[in-house]
Write a protein that holds these residues in place. Sequence first.
Motif, PDB file in Angstrom:
ATOM      1  N   LYS A  49       0.960  -0.731   0.202  1.00 18.20           N
ATOM      2  CA  LYS A  49       0.489   0.396   0.142  1.00 18.20           C
ATOM      3  C   LYS A  49       0.767   1.461   0.049  1.00 18.20           C
ATOM      4  N   LYS A  50       2.148   1.655   0.403  1.00 19.66           N
ATOM      5  CA  LYS A  50       2.979   2.591   1.193  1.00 19.66           C
ATOM      6  C   LYS A  50       3.276   3.001  -0.703  1.00 19.66           C
ATOM      7  N   VAL A  51       3.705   1.709  -1.595  1.00 18.39           N
ATOM      8  CA  VAL A  51       4.163   1.838  -2.831  1.00 18.39           C
ATOM      9  C   VAL A  51       2.483   2.793  -3.874  1.00 18.39           C
ATOM     10  N   LYS A  52       1.630   1.723  -3.530  1.00 18.47           N
ATOM     11  CA  LYS A  52       0.557   2.851  -4.624  1.00 18.47           C
ATOM     12  C   LYS A  52      -0.085   3.713  -3.392  1.00 18.47           C
ATOM     13  N   PHE A  53      -0.362   4.333  -2.572  1.00 15.68           N
ATOM     14  CA  PHE A  53      -0.158   5.486  -2.061  1.00 15.68           C
ATOM     15  C   PHE A  53       0.536   6.657  -2.100  1.00 15.68           C
ATOM     16  N   ALA A  54       2.169   6.238  -2.877  1.00 14.56           N
ATOM     17  CA  ALA A  54       3.421   6.974  -2.649  1.00 14.56           C
ATOM     18  C   ALA A  54       2.695   7.949  -4.112  1.00 14.56           C
ATOM     19  N   ALA A  55       2.739   6.385  -5.058  1.00 16.92           N
ATOM     20  CA  ALA A  55       2.432   6.581  -6.605  1.00 16.92           C
ATOM     21  C   ALA A  55       1.649   8.023  -7.169  1.00 16.92           C
ATOM     22  N   HIS A  56       0.380   7.457  -5.972  1.00 13.98           N
ATOM     23  CA  HIS A  56      -1.316   7.835  -5.451  1.00 13.98           C
ATOM     24  C   HIS A  56      -0.514   9.697  -5.624  1.00 13.98           C
TER      25      HIS A  56
END
Length: 282
Positions: A49-56
């Motif tokens: 989720k860190k990767v997805k949320f940061a990319a967001h």
Amino acid sequence: MPPPPVDSLTRFLRLNPPVFSSSTEPIVADDWLRKIGRELATAGCNDAKKVKFAAHQLDGPAAAWWENYTTTYPLESVTWTQFQQAFRTAHVSAGAMSLKKKEFRSLRQGGRTVSQYVDEFSKLARYAPEDVATDAAKQEKFLEGLNDELGVQLTVATFANYQELVDKATILEGKHQQMQNRKRKYGELAEAHSFDTIFAPRSRRSRRTVDVGAAGAPSPAVLASPRPDAADKRRHHLRDALDAPHLPIFFPVDEDHRNRRPLRHRRRAAVFIVAGHHHHPL
């Protein structure tokens, strides 16, 4: 009835995470990555989720970079550590960081005010944290870059902390500025006084005439009105010309000043000056 559970994305967005697009300052990109990491941890996100949320939170050029990156590395395979390394490689150049560190180490106040110097010092110090690891080291580095007129006076003093040093430097700069303003004012007054002195007529010394009586004994002295000399007359005309620049001033100019012929044989011409321009008559 208890409220429904809040998912990690909602918790993360409630923290108002910053958006990153691009920056010419590498430290700005590094700051964004650090802040996002803290807020992701606060929201209780796992690595995926860190990767997805940061990319967001990427936008503009940064979002374009991420899209290109995921064409080579599928999103599901990217770990949080990998994301941080890839982001720093793309947006936090090691070469740029090194240049900023050198810029900080050679920083001098120069023509900046103390306030401007403090701002630049604080901005660049982040590129060399090891140089300002302690408050004493920070004070020493700050004093090193100050102009001599301030640094010499502050070096002999002791300060409880860096902020106190900054405050004293600002106060001292203000006092120096006041002194410079007074000197400038006195200089202007002295210049005006000198101008008045040059163009003021010299004090005229009275001449005494003595009337000798029939018996040969002098009678009481009588003060005669003095006559202005040639220099007084020139000053008087020049002063009038300065007060009324629209009036023409005529000066005889010797055209044959290099000619050694007798003065009566030299040709002379009138030069007149009107409103700051000089002309020879045709």
